[in-house]
Structure formats: C-alpha cells, structure tokens
Design a protein around this motif. Structure first.
Motif, PDB file in Angstrom:
ATOM      1  N   LEU A 187       0.889  -1.423   0.085  1.00 47.68           N
ATOM      2  CA  LEU A 187       0.219   0.011   0.114  1.00 47.68           C
ATOM      3  C   LEU A 187       0.869   1.295   0.212  1.00 47.68           C
ATOM      4  N   ILE A 188       0.678   2.083  -1.024  1.00 43.97           N
ATOM      5  CA  ILE A 188       1.341   3.504  -1.289  1.00 43.97           C
ATOM      6  C   ILE A 188       0.483   4.365  -0.746  1.00 43.97           C
ATOM      7  N   PRO A 203      -3.633 -17.647   6.206  1.00 47.39           N
ATOM      8  CA  PRO A 203      -2.404 -18.279   6.118  1.00 47.39           C
ATOM      9  C   PRO A 203      -1.059 -17.543   5.257  1.00 47.39           C
ATOM     10  N   GLY A 204      -1.681 -16.965   4.052  1.00 47.66           N
ATOM     11  CA  GLY A 204      -0.925 -16.230   3.202  1.00 47.66           C
ATOM     12  C   GLY A 204      -0.284 -15.097   3.690  1.00 47.66           C
ATOM     13  N   ARG A 205      -0.673 -14.693   4.897  1.00 52.44           N
ATOM     14  CA  ARG A 205       0.229 -13.388   5.368  1.00 52.44           C
ATOM     15  C   ARG A 205       1.494 -13.763   5.872  1.00 52.44           C
ATOM     16  N   LYS A 206       1.809 -14.801   5.957  1.00 56.35           N
ATOM     17  CA  LYS A 206       3.314 -15.427   6.731  1.00 56.35           C
ATOM     18  C   LYS A 206       4.034 -14.897   5.600  1.00 56.35           C
ATOM     19  N   TYR A 207       3.533 -14.941   4.195  1.00 58.58           N
ATOM     20  CA  TYR A 207       4.504 -14.275   3.045  1.00 58.58           C
ATOM     21  C   TYR A 207       4.946 -12.760   3.134  1.00 58.58           C
ATOM     22  N   LEU A 208       4.117 -12.135   3.815  1.00 60.36           N
ATOM     23  CA  LEU A 208       4.265 -10.577   3.944  1.00 60.36           C
ATOM     24  C   LEU A 208       5.328 -10.159   4.719  1.00 60.36           C
ATOM     25  N   LYS A 209       6.261  -9.033   4.280  1.00 60.83           N
ATOM     26  CA  LYS A 209       7.254  -8.684   4.955  1.00 60.83           C
ATOM     27  C   LYS A 209       7.271  -7.432   5.721  1.00 60.83           C
ATOM     28  N   GLY A 210       6.393  -6.536   5.211  1.00 59.88           N
ATOM     29  CA  GLY A 210       6.227  -5.291   5.942  1.00 59.88           C
ATOM     30  C   GLY A 210       4.782  -4.888   6.361  1.00 59.88           C
ATOM     31  N   GLU A 211       4.717  -3.916   7.147  1.00 60.79           N
ATOM     32  CA  GLU A 211       3.288  -3.593   7.613  1.00 60.79           C
ATOM     33  C   GLU A 211       2.716  -3.010   6.560  1.00 60.79           C
TER      34      GLU A 211
END
Length: 346
Positions: A49-50, A62-70
């Motif tokens: 999100l910009i 479950p796919g949130r585990k692949y997110l790196k930043g807030e």
C-alpha cells in the motif's frame, strides 16, 4: 473508488466497489493481477500500500506469512475504504478479451448434492446466468453464514455453462465442507467469482496430454478430458491419465472415466493408482476400460511413463506433496516447466 496499481512494467487503473476484494475487481476489470489460490493461503497476490486506506477481511489468512512489511497485504482478502495506490513486484498486463474468459461475480444455487463416497460429494450449482470458462479452470464459491470463498475445480465442460459441477472432499474442521456434509444444502443460494486458473486446455495445443491427479484433484482433469473428447482430440494425440486414491472404495467417477475411455479409444489410457492395497480382483471385471496399479499416483505415473514424455503437456492436481513429487519426476524426465501446469488453490 479508484485503484492505481504500479507494476514493474507500467501502471494500471481500475474501479472497485465498496466491499469488493481488490484482486477480484482488478481481474474483472481485465487486469491480469498475480494470483494462484485467490483465497488467502498462497501469498501470490501480495501487494504494498502506497496511499489510501484498506480493510483486511481475514487478518489471520495463512498467506500473510509471506508478507514482509506492515504496508504489505493480500489483494484477495482486502477491500478499499478510499481511492488507493498500490504496488506489486511482478509484471502486469491488460487482458485481451477476445477468446478469453474474463472472471466476474455470479450468483446461483445448489441444485444437486449427492455422495460419491462417505467423504466426497458431487455438487451441481445452477447459475443465474451462463458463464464462459476454459477446461481446467476453477471458481471461488461462498455459502451463507461462512466467511470467505473456497476454490473448486469445475468438473464439466461447456463453453457457456448454466450448470457447474464439482467434487468436494470433506476436510475435518473445514468450514464449508463440514457445512455441506452435515446439512441439507440443496436449494441454498451461493455467490461465485470466476472463472480463474491458468492450467487450461485448448484443442489447438497439439500435444500429448498427461494428467496426474490425487483425490478430488481429478475434478479439473474431467473438464479437460471432456473438452478433448468433444473435439475428437485423441484421434490424433495420446492421453495418459493417472488417478490416485487410497483404496478402490475411495475411488469415484470411475464410470465416467470408463465412458470417456470407450468414447476416445486406445489413444486414451486411464490408470487408477491405489496407494494402500493391491487392486481387487473385481476391479478389472467391473471396469474393463481402466487399468489399475499399486502405489502413490506420482510413482505409478513415473513408472508407466518412462520413455513416453515426448511432446507432452502435463496437468497436475491434488494434495501439495503429491503435486511437488510429480513436478520433480517430470523435471527429471526433462519435461520443460512451460509444459507442467497446475494451480495452487487448495
């Protein structure tokens, strides 16, 4: 509300309605956004999100585990509160509508539900309007009272279908499958989004077909085989189908596979792989059009396909460990990655 997505190659713009998932709005707007499962498990549709505000419908996905930043989120689970600008790491193209099935929101109701085995159900959903789709695709389905969509492969094939057929495996603790198996679901209204998926078959492919499926993964293969049969594809090209279950009692759609085999002739071969028993003596007499073997389906396919991978397009579906094992066998046999097709939506 307006969404601008900044991809590696260019920017795209599309509109999103209140409460509409960003991924679904983009796909429906002819923007080929990255996705695989479209239901929050794989992480492929992650974006950054910009500017603007979004709402996450499933913070525990479950796919949130692949997110790196807030500032990163899953497009398949998030909705816009305001106009927003987002970024993805991949190249994104505009879809040419000609000859392509563009996904859209649809409604329908469950018109038929019957057990194929104690833990596999055959469903028919009658749509409110016909849907175009390609053989091998899936749709997202949401039922009343249960949050989130689930991806189901389409079993049948008609270019413009008014009824979609599915096979659904019961998963202990699974919200929708527990609801299906424990309730009278015929007549219930459902919401759908689709078609989705890239593991598709077209008669212009002009290659031999290899299908390796475990359990309910046979669903999308049935659609591929149905279209191939309708077009007389196996009069010129070979088809090898491997369908894996634990025991013969766990098998289903064997009559339908037998009919396809009888219709298509000797260039179509169908093998049922039984991982937990030797084929019973009655198997061949009950299903003379089919072959039977013992072992995990990827192992059976690997044994029987030795030396027969020339000019092959492989389609895979089933539990992720089975798909991964089949991919390894195909790569060792020097099948190129562009000829190994599967969708990760389970």
């Amino acid at each position: 509300m307006k969404i601008q997505i900044n991809a590696r190659n260019r920017a795209h713009n599309f509109n999103v309605a209140e409460g509409e998932k960003i991924l679904y709005a983009g796909l429906g707007g002819d923007i080929d956004l990255p996705y695989e499962c479209a239901s929050g498990t794989c992480g492929t549709c992650k974006a950054r999100l910009i500017s603007g505000e979004i709402v996450d419908a499933w913070p525990e996905a479950p796919g949130r585990k692949y997110l790196k930043g807030e500032d990163e989120f899953l497009m398949c689970q998030c909705m816009a509160k305001t106009d927003a600008t987002i970024a993805v790491e991949s190249f994104v193209q505009t879809v040419e509508k000609s000859g392509v099935s563009v996904p859209a929101a649809l409604s329908g109701h469950i018109s038929s539900a019957r057990l194929l085995t104690p833990d596999v159900m055959h469903l028919q959903i009658k749509l409110g309007q016909p849907m175009e789709f390609d053989a091998g695709q899936f749709v997202m389905v949401q039922v009343p009272g249960i949050a989130g969509f689930r991806g189901w492969s389409i079993v049948n094939y008609q270019r413009e279908a008014e009824i979609l057929e599915f096979v659904v495996k019961k998963k202990p603790g699974g919200g929708i499958s527990e609801w299906l198996f424990n309730n009278q679901c015929e007549g219930v209204a459902v919401e759908l989004f689709g078609p989705l998926g890239h593991a598709t078959f077209y008669p212009a492919l002009a290659k031999n077909i290899l299908c390796i499926a475990g359990g309910s993964g046979i669903a999308g293969m049935m659609s591929i085989l149905s279209r191939a049969a309708q077009d007389g594809y196996f009069s010129q090209y070979r088809g090898d189908v491997f369908f894996g279950v634990q025991t013969l009692k766990d098998a289903f759609l064997l009559q339908e596979l037998s009919q396809l085999r009888a219709q298509c002739g000797d260039k179509l071969s169908v093998t049922i792989a039984l991982s937990k028993e030797e084929p019973p003596g009655s198997a061949l007499s009950d299903y003379p059009q089919l072959k039977f073997d013992t072992g995990y389906v990827h192992e059976v396919a690997g044994r029987q396909m030795q030396g027969n991978y020339q000019d092959v397009r492989a389609y895979l579906a089933g539990p992720p460990p089975m798909v991964d094992a089949a991919v390894r066998i195909l790569l060792m046999a020097r099948v190129t990655t562009d000829n190994i097709c599967y969708d990760k939506f389970s």
